[in-house]
Design an enzyme around this catalytic site. Structure first.
Site, mmCIF file in Angstrom:
data_model
loop_
_atom_site.group_PDB
_atom_site.id
_atom_site.type_symbol
_atom_site.label_atom_id
_atom_site.label_comp_id
_atom_site.label_asym_id
_atom_site.label_seq_id
_atom_site.Cartn_x
_atom_site.Cartn_y
_atom_site.Cartn_z
ATOM 1 N N HIS A 50 37.041 34.494 35.576
ATOM 2 C CA HIS A 50 38.072 35.185 36.344
ATOM 3 C C HIS A 50 39.362 35.090 35.556
ATOM 4 C CE1 HIS A 50 39.902 36.903 39.941
ATOM 5 N NE2 HIS A 50 40.935 36.135 39.651
ATOM 6 N N GLY A 76 41.153 38.090 43.455
ATOM 7 C CA GLY A 76 41.027 39.535 43.643
ATOM 8 C C GLY A 76 41.401 40.323 42.416
ATOM 9 N N LEU A 132 33.486 35.617 46.854
ATOM 10 C CA LEU A 132 34.090 36.062 45.603
ATOM 11 C C LEU A 132 35.258 35.144 45.204
ATOM 12 C CD1 LEU A 132 33.503 38.490 43.779
ATOM 13 C CD2 LEU A 132 35.492 39.603 44.816
ATOM 14 N N ASP A 133 35.298 34.742 43.945
ATOM 15 C CA ASP A 133 36.385 33.914 43.397
ATOM 16 C C ASP A 133 36.479 32.543 44.056
ATOM 17 O OD1 ASP A 133 36.912 36.161 41.896
ATOM 18 O OD2 ASP A 133 38.609 36.797 43.103
ATOM 19 N N GLU A 134 35.423 32.134 44.758
ATOM 20 C CA GLU A 134 35.459 30.833 45.425
ATOM 21 C C GLU A 134 34.374 29.894 44.897
ATOM 22 O OE1 GLU A 134 37.634 29.653 47.417
ATOM 23 O OE2 GLU A 134 38.715 31.391 48.151
#
Lengths: 281, 281, 281, 281
Positions: free
Chosen positions: D189, D198, D224-226
């Site tokens: 990311h 995001g 998502l992104d976690e």
């Protein structure tokens, strides 16, 4: 009720070392909390450091480790984690490094007990007093060096000092004193060794136009600036900094580097591999 | 319609320099986009670098700067920002540094135009070809060194080369060639100079037990490893890395450091202050 | 005899700004010692900061800059470099950040004059006294908050305070007080904003398993933790650190980050570009 | 003749684990080359990773570890060090991250075997081919997503893929695919998570005016992104960089961060502790 012990081992590499040590720990009701090891291909030496919480006593640990030590011909260190290291700090006029050490110790980040600060000047007396620490001035000139060093040795003996930290003490010990303090004295050199050995390293660095300056914490040896390195750090500089500004910038990194080295040494994380250090950080 | 120009100035410090230069820029319809300056107390020199967007032409800029240059006895550089620097890259067998340069250039991060890669070996031919760049092998032995250097000078001439980048070329130029390339050749030394000058620096670093290793990008001068430093970087290592592992770790930082130095040089951000560099990064 | 002045400029970008300012400096016998500029495409604003040594007086500088200021509709700052910034430090119980600020100021690294330290607790009184600084406790509870803030405003007025530094003060100001201190109060948030806003950021960081923790120095605004960022730093951590250990590790970087932000602010190196800062470091 | 094996252990903390494992290693003529352990107070789990050179076979190791695994209810991993991890790399249009992975693997720094690169675009075909790796384009639109993911699963099956690396693939997997790849897919990311989750994180970062930007390599999860973070890095930026420049600066750190995470994963150095990772780096 458990107590935390630290074991450090250095011996010729061979099978069964970890198994033997872990067996002793099992026998004294020990649970390994932290363990690190390293095999040095350069010297053929195996290094091990263990922190363990045990229900058994320190004496039991010593007793049960004795045959293991003999079997593997170990250089063995056994410590209570709670034991603080009796430390003498020596300084000169610049407060930065002394302040960093005393403040970090005050905050519980260092594992040292400092009964005394010694300096060849009076300037930093108040800094020691603020942290409730005694201060003694030992002035030193070419002529009085033998007396000064004799006084120092007496202090080390009287105060039961295990570690001497040279927080920019700026005086060079005699070979005799150096050899007595071998492995027990840590110095901060204000350059990224082996660059800029000797005097006025920041001026040398400015002259050479380097883009990073640094500091090196190392054990004191008879070869000046050649002792085993414990920790190094650098900080970025530019063309615009004068030699005097490099001195100011460097002071911060000096204090942090020395403080880290003292923390690792007193946590028994630094083992010697010839002139190199193994640091189980 | 505007065009972006770069001006670099070095002259004896005195009042009115910025005022005079900014007047010229006003006259050619220029708007200052970036400006940096530095006064070196060591040499008494004033350094200035300006990027400006102007409606006037490059020729007008040259014409109007001429009397200013004379008045202040300036060492003056005038450039079109869009002009790429004709660059020859020299390498040996290790692809890391070459790849870093060619890839970064491919991504538009470097301001260079590379017509040719030269090596004393064949190994990296495909790396050059992948980026659509010619490759020429110039083998070099003790005996063929004069011919090899003659061939190199011919290439520099034929290809109109302004900058030679030694991407781990691993050969030492003759004094004659070095002096011809003064200020026009950038080398990457695989240590944090001035520590570990000379051969096999990673092995020296391992031997000494340092806790950080580094790389130094510098201009090539007749004094080997003593040229003006453009950029340096370090990376943390521990007791557990062998000399061979230090080599692998160091390769990344070498490529990044050299790439950054080339970028700054070709953006006209590096000015010389004696044996030191002023880097307007 | 010269005196050093600092000029800061923010205005709509347009040709001739540097020329006009440098003309004024020439007229007052000024030599530019340091100059930085930036054009913000986001806001269309041009930013300039100059340090100049001038034979003319500060009053002459003000007088001659007045028409330039008007012509370009500048937000203009004029300062004597030697003027220290009257600063109030507010803290709570943790000495780390306070000690860093006071010690650095004692060493001449900050450009501040601290007449008073205010805390809601008594714990750090001795730290202030050691540096010869007054200390006042203003206890604060939900009920006494209005009185406490009134007392604070009175202090700011009486002591002629230009800058309030929140050295882990741990209390949230009312909107009214915040708006009165806009641009004049710097806070240290113990996370790498905008990650981990709000309370107990180290515990949030531990929970999320991040590999770097950080600190953010920013101007205080009504939107908590959303003020313009002046400086940020991070330090590497691993899985092995508990939330409590993150707190200890973070304290060092908090103090250094806040200290750097205060240094830049009081050197007039920080200009505002909407909710972003331009830092001419 | 010895072979090097890797053992990873996760189980409830209790005395005797190290002793039992080291006994097995002794029995198969094993010498411990590297060993790291960690006790997580959050979950009560003990983690262990050992590299050992053994004269016994892998089958013997499996056989002798079986009762130990059962006794301590271990989550056990046994690997031959020489076994490379079958890896699928997925990318989109930006070559930076792909190039970093393929080049590092080419240099022997990653422990992966890459039979195929998959992309939704054609742009990076030549980059794969240069390293002798097959390339398949799987275009993806809203409508074709189910087919595209079915094709992907077929590839994973056919090529015997153990690890999927998302080198800026820029497409979001369906929940179904994500859950099938749990613990087997690593994403990069382009921000310092959890900041700027995001889309368009560099634009968010520019907007917020942060002074450091970063990259986060993490396991892919349905949130998502976690997902659990493996590695993070940052790089310093200033007010002067546009969002587009942040993108360019960030690309380097993205590639390095992802490459490091892949190296650690495939060296079996990453163990899961709930949503956090234990990284024995």
């Amino acid at each position: 009720m458990t107590e935390r012990f630290i074991l450090t081992v250095a011996c010729k590499d061979q099978p069964g070392i970890v198994h033997a040590v872990s067996e002793v720990l099992l026998e004294i009701g020990g649970n390994i909390a932290e363990s690190q090891q390293f095999y040095s291909p350069d010297s053929g030496t195996f290094f091990l450091r263990i922190e363990a919480d045990a229900t058994g006593s320190f004496e039991e640990l010593e007793e049960k480790m004795a045959p293991v030590k003999e079997r593997f011909d170990m250089k063995l260190g056994l410590y209570r984690k709670s034991d603080k290291v009796r430390t003498l700090i020596m300084c000169s006029k610049d407060p930065r490094t002394l302040n960093e050490l005393l403040f970090n110790n005050h905050m519980g980040q260092l594992n040292i007990d400092v009964p005394l600060v010694v300096s060849n000047h009076q300037d930093l007396k108040q800094h020691a007093y603020f942290y409730g620490i005694n201060f003694e001035q030992i002035p030193i000139t070419k002529d009085t060096k033998p007396e000064a060093e004799a006084r120092l040795l007496k202090i080390i003996d009287e105060y039961d000092i295990e570690l001497v930290v040279l927080a920019r003490y700026m005086q060079i010990f005699s070979d005799e004193l150096t050899s007595k303090l071998a492995g027990k004295a840590i110095n901060i050199h204000h350059s990224f060794l082996p660059a800029f050995k000797g005097a006025r390293p920041y001026h040398q660095a400015h002259e050479r136009g380097v883009k990073l300056i640094g500091a090196t914490a190392h054990y004191v040896t008879e070869d000046l600036d050649e002792g085993p390195i414990i920790e190094q750090n650098v900080v970025r500089v530019t063309h615009s900094e004068s030699a005097a500004e490099l001195v100011a910038i460097g002071r911060n990194v000096e204090g942090q580097t020395l403080s880290k080295a003292v923390q690792w040494h007193t946590d028994r994380r630094v083992l010697m591999d010839g002139n190199r250090t193994v640091v189980f950080s």
